[in-house]
Design an enzyme around this catalytic site. Structure first.
Site, PDB file in Angstrom:
ATOM      1  CB  CYS A   2      30.293   3.923 111.670  1.00  0.00           C
ATOM      2  SG  CYS A   2      30.185   5.547 112.070  1.00  0.00           S
ATOM      3  NE  ARG A  27      30.015  -1.286 114.421  1.00  0.00           N
ATOM      4  CZ  ARG A  27      30.937  -1.661 115.277  1.00  0.00           C
ATOM      5  NH1 ARG A  27      30.724  -3.007 116.002  1.00  0.00           N
ATOM      6  NH2 ARG A  27      32.030  -1.307 115.740  1.00  0.00           N
ATOM      7  CD1 TRP A  74      25.199   6.963 116.811  1.00  0.00           C
ATOM      8  CD2 TRP A  74      27.091   7.993 117.312  1.00  0.00           C
ATOM      9  NE1 TRP A  74      25.118   7.682 117.878  1.00  0.00           N
ATOM     10  CE2 TRP A  74      25.879   8.179 118.432  1.00  0.00           C
ATOM     11  CE3 TRP A  74      28.574   8.469 117.344  1.00  0.00           C
ATOM     12  CZ2 TRP A  74      26.481   9.049 119.397  1.00  0.00           C
ATOM     13  CZ3 TRP A  74      28.742   9.105 118.330  1.00  0.00           C
ATOM     14  CH2 TRP A  74      27.616   9.461 119.321  1.00  0.00           C
ATOM     15  CG  ASN A 100      33.743   2.023 113.145  1.00  0.00           C
ATOM     16  OD1 ASN A 100      33.478   2.858 113.898  1.00  0.00           O
ATOM     17  ND2 ASN A 100      34.132   0.938 113.488  1.00  0.00           N
ATOM     18  N   GLY A 101      35.103   5.226 112.981  1.00  0.00           N
ATOM     19  CA  GLY A 101      36.154   5.869 113.821  1.00  0.00           C
ATOM     20  C   GLY A 101      36.238   7.290 113.713  1.00  0.00           C
ATOM     21  CD  GLU A 479      20.516  -1.182 133.137  1.00  0.00           C
ATOM     22  OE1 GLU A 479      21.433  -0.304 133.006  1.00  0.00           O
ATOM     23  OE2 GLU A 479      20.116  -1.457 132.182  1.00  0.00           O
ATOM     24  CE  LYS A 483      18.368  -0.737 130.001  1.00  0.00           C
ATOM     25  NZ  LYS A 483      19.745  -0.882 129.129  1.00  0.00           N
ATOM     26  CD  GLU A 486      20.032   2.586 127.152  1.00  0.00           C
ATOM     27  OE1 GLU A 486      19.428   1.636 128.117  1.00  0.00           O
ATOM     28  OE2 GLU A 486      20.868   2.307 126.327  1.00  0.00           O
ATOM     29  CG  HIS A 502      20.127  14.877 151.980  1.00  0.00           C
ATOM     30  ND1 HIS A 502      20.208  15.654 153.133  1.00  0.00           N
ATOM     31  CD2 HIS A 502      20.135  13.821 152.208  1.00  0.00           C
ATOM     32  CE1 HIS A 502      20.204  14.892 154.160  1.00  0.00           C
ATOM     33  NE2 HIS A 502      20.179  13.547 153.615  1.00  0.00           N
ATOM     34  CE  LYS A 597      23.516  -4.698 122.131  1.00  0.00           C
ATOM     35  NZ  LYS A 597      22.655  -3.976 123.328  1.00  0.00           N
TER      36      LYS A 597
HETATM   37  C1  G6P Z   1      26.418   1.868 124.581  1.00  0.00           C
HETATM   38  C2  G6P Z   1      24.930   0.832 124.660  1.00  0.00           C
HETATM   39  C3  G6P Z   1      24.850   0.749 126.114  1.00  0.00           C
HETATM   40  C4  G6P Z   1      25.889  -0.149 126.495  1.00  0.00           C
HETATM   41  C5  G6P Z   1      27.056   0.932 126.716  1.00  0.00           C
HETATM   42  C6  G6P Z   1      28.517  -0.078 126.963  1.00  0.00           C
HETATM   43  O1  G6P Z   1      26.147   3.262 125.208  1.00  0.00           O
HETATM   44  O2  G6P Z   1      24.073   2.049 124.000  1.00  0.00           O
HETATM   45  O3  G6P Z   1      23.645  -0.227 125.768  1.00  0.00           O
HETATM   46  O4  G6P Z   1      25.526  -0.361 127.872  1.00  0.00           O
HETATM   47  O5  G6P Z   1      27.626   1.251 125.225  1.00  0.00           O
HETATM   48  O6  G6P Z   1      28.444  -0.920 126.162  1.00  0.00           O
HETATM   49  P1  G6P Z   1      29.248  -2.352 126.190  1.00  0.00           P
HETATM   50  O7  G6P Z   1      29.249  -3.162 125.038  1.00  0.00           O
HETATM   51  O8  G6P Z   1      30.817  -1.982 126.678  1.00  0.00           O
HETATM   52  O9  G6P Z   1      28.777  -3.224 127.359  1.00  0.00           O
END
Ligand code: G6P
Length: 602
Positions: A2, A27, A74, A100-101, A479, A483, A486, A502, A597
């Site tokens: 948020c 956010r 969010w 926010n929270g 990673e 990606k 996501e 396995h 994010k």
């Molecule tokens: C969220 C974002 C990711 C990010 C993660 C950690 O899940 O969508 O893209 O890697 O948070 O965020 P940070 O800001 O701590 O790297």
């Protein structure tokens, strides 16, 4: 998660709030809303489900308003809907709040004070504003005291902005755990979850700390603690270029940020080089790492995946053992620590609640800590003993790309500086290698059409996919899979190729996409063998290898770079594949469903 904004001053507030929310949309984007007060002190509330663009269409252009608050959500408590969208109001309509929270004890508070109140939403936030109203109406407190009493009563995380329509020349703000900044200017003041959202108005910001309450008018900001003690705090200048916040000629931030990676590599070398051209890092940090018997890397998401490469770099370059931990696990399932741990927090945003939770414990125990972040002044940066910046420029796409490579590059720089400080020969010249890598990334990005084609041939319709690799390539496939998940919503696994047989190989059937990354001379032939095992079972194989290890069958050959830094180059095709797969599936690349994010709730 948020994002919140507030403005009180001399300009019409509608566009300031809406463009601030546009910037904060990373956010969360389940719903959005603003509450504005016009010249006749009349309040107007606009809320909409979904994106800021939808809210923008709803706002009455003809209103001239000079004060207001706004929110992008969010969803945590209550489904995304107009009713649950912020701002929320007390029953009388006198008080309006954005939050926010997460309020952990909202049900207890409701039972204790608000049993007779009719609620309009199923959010925890509405409890805050109804509670403030209750303290004003039932205990005859004035607004600031009711606000403080509500804060003392509530448990959880919050950044709040409050309006009292009987005193519309004032905005109130408070925070606990969630980030909140106050911005100052000539004839106006602002409230914002981050500096980016208000940098078009001002570059001067004041941090608000947990347990403080701020009262803002257009000409003044007063900060006080809950006992009423006034707190003086200087503002700082946020060095953000408002031009960096736009997409320029790119269709999406994600592809812009992928493209920026060569420039980020070059910038990092400049930023960490001293006048003699040598890489340099604050010696206090180096001394603490030298003193320590183990480095603990703590992070979430993409930063966690970068942490695995960091572990390899630290161990291979400095000889100090390193472990990598998910913050959300570490906080509640703390491993047995060595005698002299050194903590590294990796966080693009510097705000991730799970990581912060661990940092609070680390600080309590008195262990040294370092945050690697892209956001100066962020919570994790302020609260850790040391900070190293990623210098990647604002990363706006929800899926992280340039912050991942920047984190690895800074960890390599750190490892080399530690090695030199310890009098150990570094196996590589990081500054020189990062220059080579910047050029190599450019070469791969120039071939973006190859990856667009591969995305279509391998991933346009499949529901699932596998990335496989060993050693340093295993870290990258973790990673790569994240990606892909996501942004394209393809269910993807990043798997150690030796582990396939396995169990996981049972999932391979005709046309299952399996993408192998091969950059490691020793383990590469084994991964190639594993690729053939899945090809025999019908997989739609794609092999991405590094020059020198390539074969005729490979879909793409990466330019050769130093063995320890191959993730910086092998991750690029996987970012492009995720981008093009999402694009061809018609997804919103920059704002994938259900994500945010900056994850500021645990
Ligand atoms: C969220 C974002 C990711 C990010 C993660 C950690 O899940 O969508 O893209 O890697 O948070 O965020 P940070 O800001 O701590 O790297």
């Amino acid at each position: 998660m948020c994002g919140i904004v507030g403005y009180i001053g001399n300009k019409d507030v509608k566009e300031i709030l809406l463009s601030g929310l546009d910037t904060l949309e990373y956010r969360g984007y389940d719903s959005a809303g603003i509450y504005i007060t016009d010249e006749k002190n009349q309040g107007h509330l606009f809320k909409e489900k979904g994106r800021i663009a939808a809210l923008r269409d709803k706002v009455d252009e003809s209103i001239n308003a000079y004060s207001g608050i706004g929110h992008t959500r969010w969803a945590t408590h209550g489904v995304p809907s107009v009713e649950n969208a912020h701002p929320h109001q007390s029953t009388s309509g006198r008080f309006t709040i954005v939050h926010n929270g997460v309020i952990e004890n909202f049900e207890e508070v409701k039972d204790a004070y608000l049993a007779d109140v009719h609620f309009h939403s199923t959010t925890d936030t509405e409890v805050i504003v109804q509670l403030i109203a209750w303290f004003v109406e039932s205990e005859e407190l004035d607004t600031i005291d009711a606000f403080k009493k509500a804060i003392v009563t509530l448990k959880g995380s919050y950044a709040l902005a409050l309006v009292d329509n009987e005193n519309p020349d004032t905005l109130y703000a408070a925070k606990n755990k969630s980030p909140l900044l106050l911005g100052t200017g000539e004839g106006f003041n602002v409230i914002s979850s981050d500096a980016m959202a208000m940098v078009r108005e001002t570059s001067q910001f004041i941090e608000l700390m947990d347990g403080e309450v701020a009262t803002l008018t257009k000409d003044s900001i007063k900060i006080e603690d809950l006992a009423g003690e006034t707190i003086e705090r200087d503002s700082y200048t946020a060095h953000i270029d408002a031009n960096d916040l736009g997409k320029g000629t790119y269709p999406y931030y994600m592809i812009k940020e992928i493209d920026e990676q060569p420039a980020v590599m070059r910038k990092l070398v400049q930023q960490y080089q001293n006048e003699d051209g040598n890489l340099e890092i604050n010696e206090d940090i180096l001394a603490e790492v030298k003193e320590s018997d183990r480095v603990y890397i703590v992070a979430c998401g993409t930063s966690y995946n970068a942490g695995w490469v960091g572990k390899q770099l630290i161990e291979r370059i400095t000889g100090t053992p390193a472990e990598v931990h998910l913050a959300s696990e570490f906080a509640y399932n703390t491993p047995l620590l060595t005698k002299k741990p050194f903590f590294i927090f990796l966080s693009q945003s510097g705000e991730t609640a799970d990581s912060r939770q661990v940092l609070v414990q680390v600080n309590k125990a008195g262990y040294p800590s370092l945050t690697l972040t892209n956001v100066p002044g962020s919570t994790l940066s302020r609260e850790a003993k040391y900070t190293l910046l990623l210098h990647a420029g604002p990363e706006i796409a929800v899926a992280s790309t340039k912050a991942y490579t920047a984190q690895i590059a800074v960890l390599a720089i750190l490892a080399e500086c530690v090695a030199k400080f310890n009098g150990v020969d570094s196996p590589l010249d990081v500054a020189h290698e990062l220059g080579i890598i910047a050029n190599a990334i450019e070469t791969v990005i120039d071939d973006h059409e190859v990856f667009e084609h591969l995305s279509v041939t391998h991933l346009s319709t499949s529901k699932n996919a596998f990335y496989i690799g060993r050693g340093i390539d295993y870290y990258v496939v973790m990673e790569a899979a994240l990606k892909l998940k996501e942004v394209s919503y393809v269910q993807a696994e990043g798997w150690a190729s030796g582990e396939l047989k396995h169990g996981t190989i049972a999932l391979i059937e005709d046309n299952t996409p399996v993408i192998s990354i091969i950059t490691d001379e020793v383990s590469g032939p084994h991964t190639r063998g594993n690729a053939h095992e899945v090809i025999s079972r019908g997989a739609n194989s794609m092999i991405i290898s590094m020059e020198g290890l390539d074969r005729q069958e490979d879909a793409y050959v990466l330019p050769k770079v130093h063995d320890l830094l191959t993730p910086l180059i092998s991750v690029i095709p996987t970012q492009l594949i995720a981008y093009y797969t999402a694009l061809h599936r018609g997804n919103d690349v920059d704002k994938p469903r259900n994500l945010a994010k900056s994850v500021t709730v645990e």
